[in-house]
Structure formats: C-alpha cells, structure tokens
Scaffold this active site. Sequence first.
Site, mmCIF file in Angstrom:
data_model
loop_
_atom_site.group_PDB
_atom_site.id
_atom_site.type_symbol
_atom_site.label_atom_id
_atom_site.label_comp_id
_atom_site.label_asym_id
_atom_site.label_seq_id
_atom_site.Cartn_x
_atom_site.Cartn_y
_atom_site.Cartn_z
ATOM 1 N N SER A 24 41.763 7.395 -3.887
ATOM 2 C CA SER A 24 41.874 8.144 -2.962
ATOM 3 C C SER A 24 43.475 8.537 -2.656
ATOM 4 O O SER A 24 44.170 7.950 -3.241
ATOM 5 C CB SER A 24 41.328 7.168 -1.498
ATOM 6 O OG SER A 24 41.770 7.628 -0.348
ATOM 7 N N TYR A 59 41.395 -1.373 2.716
ATOM 8 C CA TYR A 59 41.037 0.029 2.026
ATOM 9 C C TYR A 59 42.167 0.497 1.036
ATOM 10 O O TYR A 59 41.784 0.836 0.161
ATOM 11 C CB TYR A 59 40.418 1.264 2.976
ATOM 12 C CG TYR A 59 39.970 2.273 2.405
ATOM 13 C CD1 TYR A 59 38.510 2.345 1.798
ATOM 14 C CD2 TYR A 59 40.741 3.478 2.268
ATOM 15 C CE1 TYR A 59 38.215 3.445 1.172
ATOM 16 C CE2 TYR A 59 40.417 4.806 1.509
ATOM 17 C CZ TYR A 59 38.953 4.455 1.049
ATOM 18 O OH TYR A 59 38.395 5.674 0.312
#
Length: 317
Positions: free
Chosen positions: A164, A176
């Site tokens: 990401s 995350y």
Amino acid sequence: MWLYLVALVVLYYLRRWYRERQVVSHLQDKYVFITGCDSGFGNLLARQLDMRGLRVLAACLTEEGAKQLSDRTSDRLETVTLDVTKTESIAAATQWVKERVGERGLWGLVNNAGIALPSAPSEWLTKQDFVNVLEVNMFGVIEVTLSLMSLVRKARGRVVNVASVLGRLSISGGAYSISKFGVEAFSDSLRRELSYFGVKVAIIEPGFFRTNICPFERFSQNLKNQWNQASSEVKEIYGEKYLESFMKTIRSLENRCSENLSWVTDCMEHALTACYPRTRYSAGWDAKFFYLPMSYMPTFLVDAVISWTSPKPAKAL
C-alpha cells in the site's frame, strides 16, 4: 545539451514501453494462486485472469465467496477456502495446489488477502489489536509464500505482494501501515534471494480505493468501539470533538476513494504476464502524485503536512 537530455529521456521511456508490452508465452498452461478472492481486488483479478485464459486457483475465506466467484467464471477457475492466519488451513491449501499444478509448478502467487481494522490512534488500541492485523497482512503473507515457494521456484514464476502507499508513508495509528511496511521489506529481501532462481517479485502499492476492506460504516463503528474501551484519562485528553473530527476526516477520505479497481488489478496482471515486470507498481492518482512523492520529502515537512490535515486532541500543546 538540453536537447540531448530530452532525447535520452524519450529513448528510455520508449525502450521501457516496448519491453513492458512483451507478454510471456503459453499463458493458458500457467497456474496462478490468489488469496483474498471473496471480494475487492482478489475477486476482480481472478475473473480478469480467467478471461485471459490462465488457470486460476482462487482462495476465499468463506464458502459463500467461493461459490459466488465460481458462478461468475469459467470451469478453468477452481476455488479453495483459506484462512491465512491458520497454519493448518495454509497447509491444506498448499497440498491442494500441489495436486493441481503437478510438475509444472506454480507460475504466480498473489498475496492479496488483507484487513484494515481495528484502526485508531495507537493509544486507544491494545497489543492484540495490532496482532490481529499483523497476523493477516504480514505473517499470513510470509507463511503462504514460504509454503508455496518451492512450487513457484520450480516454474521460475512470479510472486506479487499487495502492499500500500501506507507501506511507504504512515499517516495514522494502528497496525495497518506497520504490516504494509513489513510486506515491503519482506518483498525486497525475497526479490533479491529468488533472483538467482529466475523468480521475479513485484510489489503493488495502491492508493485509496473503495473496497470491502474498510467501508466507512465499519470503520466508524470500530472507532466508536475503541473509544468506548479507552481509559477515562485517554478520553479526557483527546475529547469527544476529536472523535467527531476524526470520523469526518475518514468520511472525506472515503468520498475521494477511487472505484476503478481495475487500476490495481491491471498492475497485478502485468506483473504476472509481462516478460519484464516492474519491481513496484503504484496504482491510483493519489498514490502517484501525492503519497509516493510525499514519502521522499524531508520528514519535518511530511510531519507538518499530516499534522495540519489531522484532528487535534483537546489537550494538545
């Protein structure tokens, strides 16, 4: 002088464009294993590769997700249920893959399965909240890769790991970004180690897309739950206005999320089918022109930008 530099730049991009258009042969004989195919990027990629004629082995978390995918694809595509947090589930899926690919090996492994919640300011979270995300996004990627590596090496194939832009630039608390930074590091070391065997490793770095990984309703409910579980001291320091501002920020971010998931799956497909895949793929205009450029900026400048756009605690200095 400038004319020569411009000519060199043009020649470089023309050469890259030509190389990247070359596709590997006999795609119809190649097997690709994809995790997280219930919805989102994994689901679309499975259907996309199936239309290209590849032999797709799609791993879904639920039987319902597997059935829905099978109903929308050809008989070539096969499904299996897989929980990447459970060693026994990974072992069973690995044996299932071995039985199908045989001596040809596994051409492509796409580690796509991931979760985003729980996510909140770090002080609102527990160690277990971090562990829950890391088990899927990082340790799941590592264990699935290690389990299938011999099959990928046999085919001199490809490993595609979904990271990401938040694996380049952390903008909020929770695990995350930590997990995606870990995927980046694991992929880099893996790429160098496996290059001696003809295996190529690519990293996909999407910006913000509208998928089921973190819809606003779930995120807001998660945030409220974390707030309710926080200590009275934390609530006093941050204040309820912080919670409201945080949720408004997330709503604004979701409204800017792209719905064109093919920008990501096209990158995945290229990484699997091109003779000369890239090492990294950035997907989405926000990734290309905001988050990735910011990741190269001086830290003090990045901190200033993020602080300026973030909600402020009630008792901030």
